[in-house]
Design a protein around this motif. Structure first.
Motif, PDB file in Angstrom:
ATOM      1  N   HIS A  31       0.816  -1.214   0.000  1.00 40.93           N
ATOM      2  CA  HIS A  31       0.000   0.000   0.000  1.00 40.93           C
ATOM      3  C   HIS A  31       0.851   1.266   0.000  1.00 40.93           C
ATOM      4  CE1 HIS A  31      -3.364  -2.573   1.958  1.00 40.93           C
ATOM      5  NE2 HIS A  31      -3.302  -2.742   0.668  1.00 40.93           N
ATOM      6  N   ASP A  32       2.126   1.154  -0.369  1.00 33.22           N
ATOM      7  CA  ASP A  32       2.952   2.362  -0.447  1.00 33.22           C
ATOM      8  C   ASP A  32       3.458   2.551  -1.882  1.00 33.22           C
ATOM      9  OD1 ASP A  32       4.669   0.285  -0.622  1.00 33.22           O
ATOM     10  OD2 ASP A  32       5.771   0.718   1.224  1.00 33.22           O
ATOM     11  N   TRP A  33       4.372   3.502  -2.062  1.00 30.22           N
ATOM     12  CA  TRP A  33       4.825   3.817  -3.412  1.00 30.22           C
ATOM     13  C   TRP A  33       5.709   2.727  -4.001  1.00 30.22           C
ATOM     14  CZ3 TRP A  33       2.252   7.378  -5.797  1.00 30.22           C
ATOM     15  CH2 TRP A  33       1.687   8.436  -5.072  1.00 30.22           C
ATOM     16  N   HIS A  34       6.298   1.908  -3.126  1.00 34.25           N
ATOM     17  CA  HIS A  34       7.253   0.919  -3.602  1.00 34.25           C
ATOM     18  C   HIS A  34       6.716   0.042  -4.752  1.00 34.25           C
ATOM     19  CE1 HIS A  34      10.808  -1.501  -3.506  1.00 34.25           C
ATOM     20  NE2 HIS A  34      10.059  -2.581  -3.452  1.00 34.25           N
ATOM     21  N   PRO A  35       5.538  -0.602  -4.615  1.00 40.92           N
ATOM     22  CA  PRO A  35       5.074  -1.466  -5.720  1.00 40.92           C
ATOM     23  C   PRO A  35       4.841  -0.674  -7.004  1.00 40.92           C
ATOM     24  CG  PRO A  35       3.351  -1.181  -4.065  1.00 40.92           C
ATOM     25  CD  PRO A  35       4.605  -0.647  -3.467  1.00 40.92           C
ATOM     26  N   LEU A  36       4.615   0.624  -6.881  1.00 40.44           N
ATOM     27  CA  LEU A  36       4.379   1.419  -8.089  1.00 40.44           C
ATOM     28  C   LEU A  36       5.646   1.546  -8.929  1.00 40.44           C
ATOM     29  CD1 LEU A  36       1.988   4.331  -7.149  1.00 40.44           C
ATOM     30  CD2 LEU A  36       1.524   2.254  -8.440  1.00 40.44           C
TER      31      LEU A  36
ATOM     32  N   ASP B  38     -16.094  -6.902   3.141  1.00 36.16           N
ATOM     33  CA  ASP B  38     -14.757  -6.536   2.651  1.00 36.16           C
ATOM     34  C   ASP B  38     -14.849  -5.777   1.324  1.00 36.16           C
ATOM     35  OD1 ASP B  38     -13.878  -7.933   4.808  1.00 36.16           O
ATOM     36  OD2 ASP B  38     -13.361  -9.743   3.679  1.00 36.16           O
ATOM     37  N   LEU B  39     -15.933  -6.011   0.600  1.00 39.97           N
ATOM     38  CA  LEU B  39     -16.086  -5.364  -0.706  1.00 39.97           C
ATOM     39  C   LEU B  39     -16.566  -3.927  -0.581  1.00 39.97           C
ATOM     40  CD1 LEU B  39     -17.635  -8.005  -3.138  1.00 39.97           C
ATOM     41  CD2 LEU B  39     -15.503  -6.754  -3.433  1.00 39.97           C
ATOM     42  N   ILE B  40     -17.089  -3.554   0.602  1.00 39.28           N
ATOM     43  CA  ILE B  40     -17.712  -2.231   0.736  1.00 39.28           C
ATOM     44  C   ILE B  40     -16.785  -1.084   0.309  1.00 39.28           C
ATOM     45  CG2 ILE B  40     -18.614  -0.571   2.433  1.00 39.28           C
ATOM     46  CD1 ILE B  40     -20.124  -2.935   3.710  1.00 39.28           C
ATOM     47  N   PRO B  41     -15.519  -1.041   0.793  1.00 37.29           N
ATOM     48  CA  PRO B  41     -14.674   0.067   0.311  1.00 37.29           C
ATOM     49  C   PRO B  41     -14.491   0.059  -1.203  1.00 37.29           C
ATOM     50  CG  PRO B  41     -13.370  -1.533   1.555  1.00 37.29           C
ATOM     51  CD  PRO B  41     -14.814  -1.865   1.793  1.00 37.29           C
ATOM     52  N   LYS B  42     -14.430  -1.149  -1.809  1.00 35.26           N
ATOM     53  CA  LYS B  42     -14.278  -1.222  -3.266  1.00 35.26           C
ATOM     54  C   LYS B  42     -15.525  -0.685  -3.961  1.00 35.26           C
ATOM     55  CE  LYS B  42     -11.639  -4.355  -5.235  1.00 35.26           C
ATOM     56  NZ  LYS B  42     -11.129  -5.623  -5.787  1.00 35.26           N
ATOM     57  N   GLY B  96      -9.621   0.993  -3.314  1.00 33.31           N
ATOM     58  CA  GLY B  96     -10.638   0.179  -2.657  1.00 33.31           C
ATOM     59  C   GLY B  96     -10.040  -1.036  -1.963  1.00 33.31           C
ATOM     60  N   GLU B  97      -9.144  -1.717  -2.698  1.00 30.31           N
ATOM     61  CA  GLU B  97      -8.513  -2.939  -2.182  1.00 30.31           C
ATOM     62  C   GLU B  97      -7.725  -2.641  -0.898  1.00 30.31           C
ATOM     63  OE1 GLU B  97      -6.733  -6.572  -4.523  1.00 30.31           O
ATOM     64  OE2 GLU B  97      -8.769  -5.885  -4.217  1.00 30.31           O
ATOM     65  N   SER B  98      -7.069  -1.478  -0.873  1.00 30.47           N
ATOM     66  CA  SER B  98      -6.224  -1.127   0.279  1.00 30.47           C
ATOM     67  C   SER B  98      -7.056  -0.544   1.423  1.00 30.47           C
ATOM     68  CB  SER B  98      -5.175  -0.106  -0.152  1.00 30.47           C
ATOM     69  OG  SER B  98      -5.788   1.164  -0.309  1.00 30.47           O
ATOM     70  N   ASP B  99      -8.381  -0.485   1.244  1.00 28.12           N
ATOM     71  CA  ASP B  99      -9.258   0.110   2.254  1.00 28.12           C
ATOM     72  C   ASP B  99      -8.829   1.558   2.531  1.00 28.12           C
ATOM     73  OD1 ASP B  99     -11.351   0.270   3.932  1.00 28.12           O
ATOM     74  OD2 ASP B  99     -10.665  -1.243   5.355  1.00 28.12           O
ATOM     75  N   PHE B 100      -8.591   2.314   1.469  1.00 30.23           N
ATOM     76  CA  PHE B 100      -8.260   3.739   1.549  1.00 30.23           C
ATOM     77  C   PHE B 100      -6.959   3.999   2.298  1.00 30.23           C
ATOM     78  CE2 PHE B 100     -12.850   3.373   0.958  1.00 30.23           C
ATOM     79  CZ  PHE B 100     -13.017   4.122  -0.177  1.00 30.23           C
ATOM     80  N   ALA B 101      -5.935   3.176   2.010  1.00 29.34           N
ATOM     81  CA  ALA B 101      -4.603   3.441   2.566  1.00 29.34           C
ATOM     82  C   ALA B 101      -4.074   4.733   1.954  1.00 29.34           C
ATOM     83  CB  ALA B 101      -3.666   2.277   2.260  1.00 29.34           C
ATOM     84  N   ALA B 102      -3.063   5.333   2.609  1.00 28.33           N
ATOM     85  CA  ALA B 102      -2.604   6.676   2.245  1.00 28.33           C
ATOM     86  C   ALA B 102      -2.161   6.774   0.783  1.00 28.33           C
ATOM     87  CB  ALA B 102      -1.481   7.100   3.182  1.00 28.33           C
ATOM     88  N   THR B 103      -1.198   5.949   0.372  1.00 29.29           N
ATOM     89  CA  THR B 103      -0.627   6.110  -0.968  1.00 29.29           C
ATOM     90  C   THR B 103      -1.640   5.835  -2.083  1.00 29.29           C
ATOM     91  OG1 THR B 103       1.557   5.606  -0.097  1.00 29.29           O
ATOM     92  CG2 THR B 103       1.256   5.396  -2.468  1.00 29.29           C
ATOM     93  N   PRO B 104      -2.399   4.725  -2.024  1.00 32.62           N
ATOM     94  CA  PRO B 104      -3.390   4.527  -3.092  1.00 32.62           C
ATOM     95  C   PRO B 104      -4.408   5.664  -3.156  1.00 32.62           C
ATOM     96  CG  PRO B 104      -3.081   2.501  -1.843  1.00 32.62           C
ATOM     97  CD  PRO B 104      -2.327   3.560  -1.110  1.00 32.62           C
ATOM     98  N   THR B 105      -4.788   6.197  -1.983  1.00 32.37           N
ATOM     99  CA  THR B 105      -5.766   7.289  -1.976  1.00 32.37           C
ATOM    100  C   THR B 105      -5.149   8.555  -2.585  1.00 32.37           C
ATOM    101  OG1 THR B 105      -6.728   6.306   0.015  1.00 32.37           O
ATOM    102  CG2 THR B 105      -7.384   8.564  -0.513  1.00 32.37           C
ATOM    103  N   TYR B 161      -2.511  11.338   3.582  1.00 37.57           N
ATOM    104  CA  TYR B 161      -1.523  10.833   4.542  1.00 37.57           C
ATOM    105  C   TYR B 161      -1.886  11.186   5.981  1.00 37.57           C
ATOM    106  CZ  TYR B 161       1.246   9.454   0.611  1.00 37.57           C
ATOM    107  OH  TYR B 161       1.669   8.818  -0.511  1.00 37.57           O
ATOM    108  N   LEU B 162      -2.887  12.025   6.153  1.00 37.44           N
ATOM    109  CA  LEU B 162      -3.320  12.401   7.508  1.00 37.44           C
ATOM    110  C   LEU B 162      -4.544  11.591   7.902  1.00 37.44           C
ATOM    111  CD1 LEU B 162      -2.947  16.269   7.103  1.00 37.44           C
ATOM    112  CD2 LEU B 162      -1.328  14.640   8.131  1.00 37.44           C
ATOM    113  N   ASN B 163      -5.586  11.666   7.043  1.00 42.19           N
ATOM    114  CA  ASN B 163      -6.836  11.005   7.393  1.00 42.19           C
ATOM    115  C   ASN B 163      -7.587  10.667   6.098  1.00 42.19           C
ATOM    116  OD1 ASN B 163      -9.619  10.579   8.034  1.00 42.19           O
ATOM    117  ND2 ASN B 163      -9.197  11.415  10.075  1.00 42.19           N
ATOM    118  N   ALA B 164      -7.842   9.363   5.886  1.00 44.75           N
ATOM    119  CA  ALA B 164      -8.478   8.927   4.646  1.00 44.75           C
ATOM    120  C   ALA B 164      -9.859   9.550   4.476  1.00 44.75           C
ATOM    121  CB  ALA B 164      -8.581   7.405   4.607  1.00 44.75           C
ATOM    122  N   TRP B 165     -10.558   9.774   5.600  1.00 48.29           N
ATOM    123  CA  TRP B 165     -11.920  10.300   5.494  1.00 48.29           C
ATOM    124  C   TRP B 165     -11.923  11.721   4.961  1.00 48.29           C
ATOM    125  CZ3 TRP B 165     -15.583   6.943   5.411  1.00 48.29           C
ATOM    126  CH2 TRP B 165     -15.404   5.730   6.090  1.00 48.29           C
TER     127      TRP B 165
END
Lengths: 194, 194, 194, 194
Positions: A31-36, B38-42, B96-105, B161-165
């Motif tokens: 979930h970080d930049w590394h896989p990108l 588990d699919l809800i965030p997606k 979605g898969e990462s449940d709104f982790a910082a980098t993907p978001t 990176y602070l808060n996904a919401w």
């Protein structure tokens, strides 16, 4: 069978080809930049292929507008072109996934070369419908881009086994040649080939 | 190359982009409601992206209707826009898969930001075809939404990176701004930005 | 924004939805008929969903032909309908994969129910554009199918936890009701509901 | 419901079917030519299916141009044809993956046979709209290809369990019969069937 329907079908296939390439971007596990960073070669090869399919879509349209009468032969040559272009997503993905390894990079050029040959065959079949001294035949006859591209593809295929960067340089070069507005680049190519 | 063909091709690509996103919903392994949670965030991120692509499809149509003459430049800027939009399914799935982790978001915002910049470039290139005092240029010049959206994307990227919401709030906010009929929201934005 | 463009976009999305469902048929590992028997529930559920999307495509076309003026509201209700229909491939695959387990079978009904509600909302918004005594409003007002389908979906969702066959019976029943030419079945439904 | 809209929808579905087949070419694990040799049967079966869908697309167009009035029956027969053709990518992939094992090769023929039967049903339903002595009915009545193809499919299905090459010969033969311009091959078939 009208030309505009062959055009609509070809447009549909090209729109699907250009879009399904993104299906090769599998969701990374971290979930970080590394896989990108691992995705970078895939994204680069995707960008080049996106430009290639965009170029084919544009040129294909111009070409079909010069068709007089649609024959079975034209239809099959068109399907042949679409067949080779439909292999672009696969060879793009393999080239990107392998981080530009020799064989996938060469295969990418082979697919592009076959597409270019199919395009030339289609172009010639359409030219035969016109008088040999018509403006359109003379314009196509001077088609430097169409003559130089296969050469560059062959160079890219050969150099894939020496240095991936040189090979990719040729792929990008062909895309740029077609991308840049016509007149200046053609003049440049004529001068450089003197 | 006629405008309506560029429009048809763009429509095809956008229809495919909006639909292939569902291919990311892999069939869950269990047979009860549990795997669906588990699919809800997606599904949430899919719904937002679905709205975004729908908004782009709608605005893109209006924009193309103002094109005077189609140039190679417009065609390539249009392909650039489609390129960035074609990365929406991938970044949506990762977010979605990462449940709104910082980098993907944050990446989701970068893709949307690049699409917005491409759209603005396309819009400006089209505006240059019109007289600077024409109604269409004046209307586009007052385009508050287009100016505020990139700002909100940057805020979303930073807050990822602070808060996904908070980050997601900005993504939904931009969608809502574009979603709600024009006049009232524009007036509201003008007042709030005074 | 013209109606025929919304129709073309919707057609594109529906054509993609109906076709990408087959991507769920993964190539079986064995090379004899045995793995195909495992595919039977998937193929059956695919056939039903194929009929459903085909029915929606047909009715959607008729409905859009009654649109007077296209508003933002209609566009968003149309996207809402496409959103729910885009979830049909996922829920079809899960239902088939699970061999009609209770929850996936119920979820299938929920997706169809949401699509039916979206369709009704779209229909009502279009009806408001017509005089309340116009032929089209009267025809739609007598729309028995539209009123009975949600009821059958709810019955299917409820019975999914009792008996998969009963649940599937309702799904097939709704498809048959819409599939069979209008007049006879409507008459039958009116009689049976007296 | 106008014919040209059924045609546009069918074209869309056929364009997607012909293109998503390439999604079955998974990126190989190695980076040399070796994994490509494993792909050869898949690519060969893809090429044959590509030709088949191309042929159906072409003939389907000609057929729809003879439709007088579009009925619900025609629409459902058309969907039935698209349903069977939508199973071509799956059966193509299984046949290729299994390296032309008996059952997948037979299944391929069953899918093609069902598509051919659906096409014949659609053709007959359309013919009923014309006077029995009209040129179009006479032309279709003499349709040797349509009558011989199912026979060859059945031979291909039967021989799949004896020798894959014989079976594939029949599949390629049918494609060639339809591929080659009409008159000569029809004359040849008439002579060979005397």
């Amino acid at each position: 069978m009208k030309v505009n329907r062959m055009e609509a079908f070809s447009d549909g296939v090209l729109a699907i080809i250009i879009t399904i390439m993104v299906l090769e971007f599998k969701v990374p596990e971290g979930h970080d930049w590394h896989p990108l960073t691992d995705l970078i070669p895939k994204i680069l090869s995707y960008a080049v292929s996106f430009a290639y399919v965009g170029i084919y879509w544009n040129n294909h349209h111009h070409l079909l507008h010069t068709v007089h009468t649609l024959s079975g032969k034209l239809m099959w040559l068109n399907l042949l072109l679409l067949f080779w272009l439909s292999l672009v997503p696969f060879s793009t993905a393999w080239m990107g996934e392998s981080d530009f390894a020799a064989t996938p990079t060469a295969l990418y050029g082979i697919v592009l070369l076959c597409a270019a040959i199919s395009y030339t065959l289609l172009q010639r079949a359409i030219m035969k419908q016109h008088a040999s001294d018509s403006a359109i035949v003379l314009a196509m006859g001077a088609d430097m881009k169409g003559k130089i591209s296969p050469l560059f593809y062959i160079l890219a295929i050969a150099t894939a086994y020496l240095n991936a960067w040189v090979s990719c340089f040729f792929y990008v070069l062909v895309a740029v040649i077609w991308f840049v507005p016509d007149k200046r680049i053609e003049r440049a190519l004529k001068i450089s080939s003197m």
